[in-house]
Enzyme design. Structure first.
Site, mmCIF file in Angstrom:
data_model
loop_
_atom_site.group_PDB
_atom_site.id
_atom_site.type_symbol
_atom_site.label_atom_id
_atom_site.label_comp_id
_atom_site.label_asym_id
_atom_site.label_seq_id
_atom_site.Cartn_x
_atom_site.Cartn_y
_atom_site.Cartn_z
ATOM 1 N N GLU A 266 12.336 -2.638 -16.417
ATOM 2 C CA GLU A 266 12.337 -2.001 -17.729
ATOM 3 C C GLU A 266 13.441 -2.606 -18.586
ATOM 4 O O GLU A 266 14.529 -2.908 -18.100
ATOM 5 C CB GLU A 266 12.563 -0.484 -17.602
ATOM 6 C CG GLU A 266 11.387 0.265 -17.005
ATOM 7 C CD GLU A 266 11.474 1.772 -17.223
ATOM 8 O OE1 GLU A 266 12.462 2.240 -17.836
ATOM 9 O OE2 GLU A 266 10.542 2.481 -16.787
ATOM 10 N N HIS A 324 12.824 1.588 -24.888
ATOM 11 C CA HIS A 324 12.724 0.999 -23.560
ATOM 12 C C HIS A 324 11.266 0.671 -23.278
ATOM 13 O O HIS A 324 10.359 1.092 -24.012
ATOM 14 C CB HIS A 324 13.319 1.904 -22.481
ATOM 15 C CG HIS A 324 12.494 3.087 -22.110
ATOM 16 N ND1 HIS A 324 12.359 4.200 -22.916
ATOM 17 C CD2 HIS A 324 11.754 3.369 -20.999
ATOM 18 C CE1 HIS A 324 11.589 5.096 -22.339
ATOM 19 N NE2 HIS A 324 11.194 4.611 -21.167
ATOM 20 N N HIS A 326 7.903 0.152 -20.466
ATOM 21 C CA HIS A 326 7.236 0.496 -19.213
ATOM 22 C C HIS A 326 6.390 -0.716 -18.822
ATOM 23 O O HIS A 326 5.266 -0.856 -19.299
ATOM 24 C CB HIS A 326 6.351 1.733 -19.380
ATOM 25 C CG HIS A 326 7.098 3.018 -19.504
ATOM 26 N ND1 HIS A 326 6.469 4.234 -19.692
ATOM 27 C CD2 HIS A 326 8.434 3.292 -19.452
ATOM 28 C CE1 HIS A 326 7.380 5.193 -19.767
ATOM 29 N NE2 HIS A 326 8.578 4.642 -19.624
ATOM 30 N N ASP A 337 12.473 10.103 -18.328
ATOM 31 C CA ASP A 337 12.656 9.956 -19.779
ATOM 32 C C ASP A 337 12.902 11.314 -20.428
ATOM 33 O O ASP A 337 13.803 11.479 -21.259
ATOM 34 C CB ASP A 337 11.425 9.315 -20.421
ATOM 35 C CG ASP A 337 11.216 7.877 -19.993
ATOM 36 O OD1 ASP A 337 12.194 7.238 -19.555
ATOM 37 O OD2 ASP A 337 10.076 7.388 -20.096
#
Length: 375
Positions: A266, A324, A326, A337
């Site tokens: 990530e 961020h 995935h 999260d």
């Protein structure tokens, strides 16, 4: 009673959770037992529409029961109670959520019915309506996206259940004249979560049964439907849904390339900018390192966090978002999260290496998706 005065009850999830969307199984049972005791009978929305169209009166105590979204608890907890009382209901489903999808609700995850569950309910007299394909905020969609969101839901329900969709529910209760005209030209009926709509304008109003609706309040909903107003928390959610985060095409591309360069891990970044009237504007992107080097989690070092906040302060700006990626999953918040979103009440932008989509979210009493605007 005129057919236009017949109440339509609106439920979401049947679950023991202190959340406005939920009603406990115990309270739901009490409510249905009351309806049975008072000799109420459920009717379909098609029958309601025809009665309104013909300006009919009735001496019967008729009621319409609806459930939004397609939560699994409706099948496992509400269905047996409805069956025991001789009632049926209308279910408005989101096809992309069916078959076990999970979404966050009050820090916990809610699951949805299977197509087999829906098939069984349909066979027992339940109407299956559309709540759009992925529960989008329709007023923000362009014409082609709007039509796709509506049409894909009908196609999925037809394919999985063999049903022509006759009933529609506006996500978040929101629509404009263009959406209303599209919907009433396609369906027999449409319903809204917004209160005090007439039952003749293509958006039948409903009576919202919530987690704290007492039995006395429930009784009043049956005889005073016009008196209910949208709760403040609902209006607050609608206000947040109307917000967006603006990001330039160049900054968006920087984030995507950053995500790709860090795969299979990530990636993460701090978004610096300013709060505007209806959301946030990203002015600068501060790329950071994921010190966990994990495919499913990310952590920004304290040093880089301080550097990002200091950069924002020196420029007279604020931290307006967390980014961020995935790499191998959908662009929706994970349990981890959500845990960290509670301490960072700003937009979280997630890029999926799997679907190549980028989506933004806020955490309220539930996860709310907001629009990403590009400039």
């Amino acid at each position: 009673m005129k057919f236009s005065e017949i109440p339509i009850l609106m439920y979401h999830e049947i679950r023991d959770l202190n959340n406005p969307w939920c009603v406990s199984q115990k309270e739901f049972c009490r409510q249905m037992n009351l309806l049975k005791k008072e000799d109420y009978k459920t009717i379909s929305l098609t029958r309601l529409k025809n009665g309104i169209k013909n300006n009919e009166d009735t001496d019967e105590k008729f009621i319409v029961i609806t459930f939004d979204d397609g939560y699994e608890g409706v099948y496992s907890k509400a269905y047996p109670i409805l069956r025991d009382n001789g009632f049926v209901a209308t279910l408005y489903v989101v096809p992309s959520w069916i078959d076990g999808k999970e979404i966050p609700l009050e820090g916990q995850y809610s699951t949805f019915m299977s197509w087999n569950n829906l098939k069984e309910l349909s066979n027992h007299g339940y109407d299956i309506g559309s709540h759009t394909f992925s529960h989008q905020w329709l007023v923000k969609l362009e014409n082609e996206e709007l039509r796709k969101e509506i049409e894909l839901a009908d196609v999925a329900i037809k394919k999985k259940l063999g049903l022509d969709v006759k009933h529609f529910c506006y996500p978040y209760g929101s629509f404009n004249e263009q959406i209303r005209e599209l919907v009433i030209g396609r369906y027999d009926t449409a319903v809204s979560t917004i209160q005090n709509f007439s039952k003749i304008v293509g958006a039948y109003s409903r009576q919202w049964v919530m987690y704290d609706t007492s039995l006395e309040q429930f009784k009043r909903l049956l005889i005073e439907p016009a008196d209910q107003e949208n709760p403040k928390w609902y209006n607050d959610i609608i206000g947040k849904l109307q917000k967006s985060i603006i990001i330039s095409n160049s900054d968006r591309e920087i984030l995507i390339q950053h995500a790709k360069s860090k795969e299979p891990y990530e990636s993460c970044a701090i978004l610096i900018g300013e709060e505007i009237e209806r959301g946030w504007r990203v002015i600068e992107v501060f790329l950071t390192e994921n010190i966990e080097k994990s495919e499913i989690n990310f952590t920004v070092s304290n040093e880089q966090l301080l550097e990002g906040y200091k950069m924002a302060e020196e420029k007279g700006l604020d931290v307006v978002g967390i980014f961020h990626s995935h790499p191998k999953s959908l662009p929706s918040p994970s349990n981890t999260d959500i845990k960290f979103m509670k301490g960072n009440p700003i937009p979280w932008i997630i890029y999926s290496g799997l679907t190549k989509e980028m989506k933004a979210y806020l955490l309220d009493s539930e996860i709310i998706q907001i629009l990403i605007k590009q400039n």
